[in-house]
Enzyme design. Structure first.
Site: not given
Length: 323
Positions: A194, A210, A256
């Site tokens: 993730h 990220h 995003k």
């Protein structure tokens, strides 16, 4: 002595004990305020600055990599995949690939980026080779001074065992233990996937992603399209030398609206930072404000049982600009 006097004495004694207890717990209440976001957590800031100094594998802006920030990204409504492109060129105009390949922690990190199914709801099938890659990555980062420092601190705080093998198993569960993010399917996600790789919710919404190395790799292969930086005011408007960035992008056609990541830092620095924040708090969601180098950041960590659900930094401000 009368019964009334005895009772009065007992009440005074009990009140005194309560007062002493309140004095003893006061520092803990103060710490809790810091963890709840009411001010900068100084102890954590000190530890993270020590990790920052030890991060010898951090890339140098302008030398090891160059970014092209371009324009400020616009507003994108929830659920929409239409975004105005405020950046015609890629975010990364140069990255020293020789350094990525020659530094062990980066090389082992990159080996993990193709090990996952992108969509939630699709159970992960972990091969023996992938298990070995997970272990080689952990072995590589545990040799660094960054992770050794993080380990010592967590042992001191009573959140990790001093035995390196036990600490490695703890890290494995935090980052690589599979769990069901989508309740309708099998074990389809883990903290590492993730945070560092990224995934999609039923192929319709970007979650995570990220990490700057993954972003660069996806951008290089035309899977990611950088749309521009995100900023509210001059305090968090970025420049090319910043090591933290709030940004907007699309990934395989999905947008995003707001993402955030460190830029140029090593994998071991990110694993150390997020692991520390995760282990120091038992809350489902932890938001903690820290000052690292010149950056005032909010570190956000979501817990998924004994594993990380997500974790990322948010730039609040930087000292190299006028406040």
């Amino acid at each position: 002595m009368s019964q009334q006097a005895i009772c009065g004495s007992q009440v005074k004694s009990a009140a005194s004990r309560v007062q002493r207890l309140l004095v003893r717990v006061q520092p803990d209440l103060s710490d809790m305020k810091e963890w709840c976001g009411q001010g900068t957590n100084q102890e954590l800031s000190d530890v993270l600055n020590e990790l920052w100094k030890l991060d010898v594998n951090r890339m140098k802006p302008g030398k090891d990599y160059k970014i092209n920030l371009q324009g400020k990204a616009g507003f994108v409504s929830e659920g929409s995949n239409n975004a105005r492109d405020s950046a015609r060129a890629p975010l990364f105009s140069y990255v020293n690939e020789n350094k990525l390949k020659s530094v062990d922690t980066y090389a082992h990190f990159i080996n993990l980026l193709d090990n996952y199914e992108m969509s939630t709801g699709v159970a992960e099938q972990v091969t023996k080779e992938e298990l070995q890659e997970n272990n080689l990555f952990l072995d590589a980062i545990l040799k660094t001074e960054v992770m050794k420092c993080a380990h010592r601190y967590l042992v001191r705080k009573g959140r990790a065992q001093s035995d390196p093998a036990q600490f490695k198993r703890q890290l494995y569960d935090i980052w690589f233990k599979l769990y069901r993010r989508d309740k309708s399917g099998g074990e389809d996600s883990c903290g590492f996937e993730h945070v560092f790789v990224g995934e999609t919710k039923h192929g319709k919404e970007i979650m995570g992603l990220h990490n700057w190395v993954q972003f660069y790799h996806q951008e290089k292969h035309n899977h990611v399209d950088y749309k521009g930086y995100k900023a509210r005011n001059n305090k968090d408007t970025p420049d090319e030398d910043d090591h933290v960035l709030n940004l907007q992008f699309s990934w395989n056609g999905l947008v995003k609206p707001v993402g955030s990541c460190f830029i140029g830092v090593s994998p071991e620095f990110e694993v150390a930072l997020f692991t520390i924040v995760f282990l120091l708090s038992d809350e489902r969601v932890t938001n903690v404000k820290v000052k690292v180098d010149e950056y005032l950041l909010e570190i956000v960590v979501y817990r998924f049982g004994y594993s990380i659900g997500t974790s990322y930094p948010k730039m609040i401000s930087s000292n190299n600009r006028d406040f």
